[in-house]
Design an enzyme around this catalytic site. Structure first.
Site, PDB file in Angstrom:
ATOM      1  N   ASP A  78       1.513  -4.531  13.091  1.00 28.75           N
ATOM      2  CA  ASP A  78       0.220  -4.906  13.661  1.00 28.75           C
ATOM      3  C   ASP A  78      -0.720  -5.468  12.591  1.00 28.75           C
ATOM      4  OD1 ASP A  78       0.427  -2.920  16.380  1.00 28.75           O
ATOM      5  OD2 ASP A  78       1.375  -2.198  14.556  1.00 28.75           O
ATOM      6  N   PHE A  79      -0.576  -4.985  11.361  1.00 29.16           N
ATOM      7  CA  PHE A  79      -1.468  -5.408  10.281  1.00 29.16           C
ATOM      8  C   PHE A  79      -1.193  -6.838   9.829  1.00 29.16           C
ATOM      9  CE2 PHE A  79      -1.828  -0.728   8.688  1.00 29.16           C
ATOM     10  CZ  PHE A  79      -2.446  -0.393   9.876  1.00 29.16           C
ATOM     11  N   HIS A  90      -1.223   0.124  16.788  1.00 30.03           N
ATOM     12  CA  HIS A  90      -0.201   0.574  15.838  1.00 30.03           C
ATOM     13  C   HIS A  90       1.166   0.740  16.515  1.00 30.03           C
ATOM     14  CE1 HIS A  90      -3.920   1.706  13.769  1.00 30.03           C
ATOM     15  NE2 HIS A  90      -3.234   1.767  12.645  1.00 30.03           N
ATOM     16  N   GLU A  95       0.836  -1.199   0.000  1.00 32.64           N
ATOM     17  CA  GLU A  95       0.000   0.000   0.000  1.00 32.64           C
ATOM     18  C   GLU A  95       0.876   1.257   0.000  1.00 32.64           C
ATOM     19  OE1 GLU A  95      -2.556  -0.363   3.396  1.00 32.64           O
ATOM     20  OE2 GLU A  95      -2.892  -2.486   2.992  1.00 32.64           O
ATOM     21  N   GLU A 132      -4.051  -6.897   3.033  1.00 31.45           N
ATOM     22  CA  GLU A 132      -2.793  -7.539   3.399  1.00 31.45           C
ATOM     23  C   GLU A 132      -2.737  -8.988   2.925  1.00 31.45           C
ATOM     24  OE1 GLU A 132      -3.218  -3.933   5.718  1.00 31.45           O
ATOM     25  OE2 GLU A 132      -4.577  -5.627   5.388  1.00 31.45           O
ATOM     26  N   PHE A 191       2.415  -1.409   8.872  1.00 33.22           N
ATOM     27  CA  PHE A 191       2.550  -1.611  10.315  1.00 33.22           C
ATOM     28  C   PHE A 191       2.603  -3.105  10.614  1.00 33.22           C
ATOM     29  CE2 PHE A 191       0.777   2.599  10.090  1.00 33.22           C
ATOM     30  CZ  PHE A 191       1.295   3.286  11.185  1.00 33.22           C
TER      31      PHE A 191
END
Length: 347
Positions: free
Chosen positions: A94-95, A138, A38, A69, A92
């Site tokens: 976290d993603f 995040h 992205e 993702e 991130f």
């Protein structure tokens, strides 16, 4: 254990620029290398992690993707299986929870389940860590999740020189590599309020740093501190404060979590006899405990002067509040206090 040195002429680059230079040089060298994710195209990545690459290589090799993702990693997996060398950015860390099935059950296991017939030369990059008040979703690091999964190598640079050399090695590796860059180390102008290492000498020519070779950041004799990523510059500050108090800290940066250079840690402990492991991940079931467990398994030959100590994020979500965030993420002051406590023991 390796010292980061070079005889070639060097320039000073911030972390993000050193990382991008490695990608650029590998894309120039090998046409099978490409980026996807992205905003990696014309924007150059929200953390400037692909800045300038779209202009040089075009949309075919620097591919902006939808906000999916799972699609990003599915595409990267298929491309790698067909002989390409994708660099997939998930923005991130976290993603990665969104596409964890791709990582856990596909990317990590394809080579094994194909009997070695399918290689996956794939790099997954993501920003990691807290310190900029991005709150609970995040600000995590999560490297322990990937280190726990067989079939994945985990890279965590702490400085610009290593950022370039380790990225080069990651791209050339025939195995899946998770490459995590800490936002507070990037040296981005828009983030210059962060206590970060902005620029260091980085050779212009391409070079690689072998995985599994720790870097001795500071030599010492009283206590061994093992630290990763942003914890390295924090530990270096703490070591300076402790030196003023007469305590000599040996600071080791493993640089890669998988493979992990335990020989360097053992060699340091044979000299110091005291161990503190500092990590910006959750405390329980984490990397700090794993390293201490491996040390404990060698106590028949390594004589410790104090019980090993670990310092990490307590088992809470990372707060948004600056004061609370600073309290739960290890800081230099916490490292100083932990080392001083270790020095009170003499087993």
């Amino acid at each position: 254990m390796s010292q980061s040195t070079t005889t070639a002429e060097s320039r000073k680059l911030p972390f993000y620029a050193a990382m991008v230079e490695a990608i650029r040089q590998e894309m120039q060298r090998d046409s099978s290398v490409f980026c996807l994710g992205e905003d990696v195209g014309q924007i150059g990545g929200v953390f400037q992690s692909t800045v300038g690459l779209f202009k040089e290589f075009g949309a075919q090799r620097v591919r902006d993707t939808p906000i999916s993702e799972t699609a990003i990693l599915g595409t990267a997996l298929g491309a790698a299986a067909q002989g390409m060398r994708p660099i997939a950015e998930l923005m991130f860390v976290d993603f990665m929870g969104v596409c964890f099935d791709q990582i856990l059950n596909n990317i990590s296991k394809t080579t094994y389940m194909s009997g070695g017939a399918i290689k996956l030369p794939l790099v997954i990059t993501a920003s990691t860590g807290g310190g900029i008040c991005d709150a609970a979703q995040h600000s995590q690091t999560l490297h322990g999740y990937f280190a726990h999964t067989p079939g994945i190598k985990v890279v965590m640079p702490s400085n610009p020189y290593d950022a370039k050399g380790l990225m080069t090695t990651a791209i050339r590796d025939d195995s899946p590599v998770v490459y995590l860059f800490h936002r507070a180390l990037l040296g981005l102008p828009v983030m210059n309020f962060i206590d970060a290492r902005f620029a260091e000498e980085v050779p212009e020519e391409s070079y690689s740093i072998p995985f599994g070779q720790a870097r001795r950041v500071r030599e010492g004799s009283d206590v061994t501190v093992v630290a990763f990523s942003q914890m390295v510059p924090k530990a270096l500050v703490a070591a300076g404060e402790l030196a003023a108090k007469g305590i000599s800290v040996e600071l080791l940066d493993p640089r890669t979590l998988v493979p992990l250079d335990m020989d360097a840690i053992f060699a340091s402990l044979e000299k110091t006899g005291r161990l503190l492991v500092v990590d910006e991940d959750y405390l329980s079931f984490g990397v700090t405990g794993e390293i201490i467990a491996r040390v404990a398994e060698q106590l028949d030959r390594i004589k410790l002067k104090a019980p090993p100590r670990r310092l990490a994020i307590p088992d809470v979500s990372i707060p948004y509040s600056p004061a609370l965030e600073s309290a739960v993420i290890p800081q230099s002051r916490h490292i100083v206090a932990a080392v001083e406590e270790l020095m009170t023991f003499n087993l």
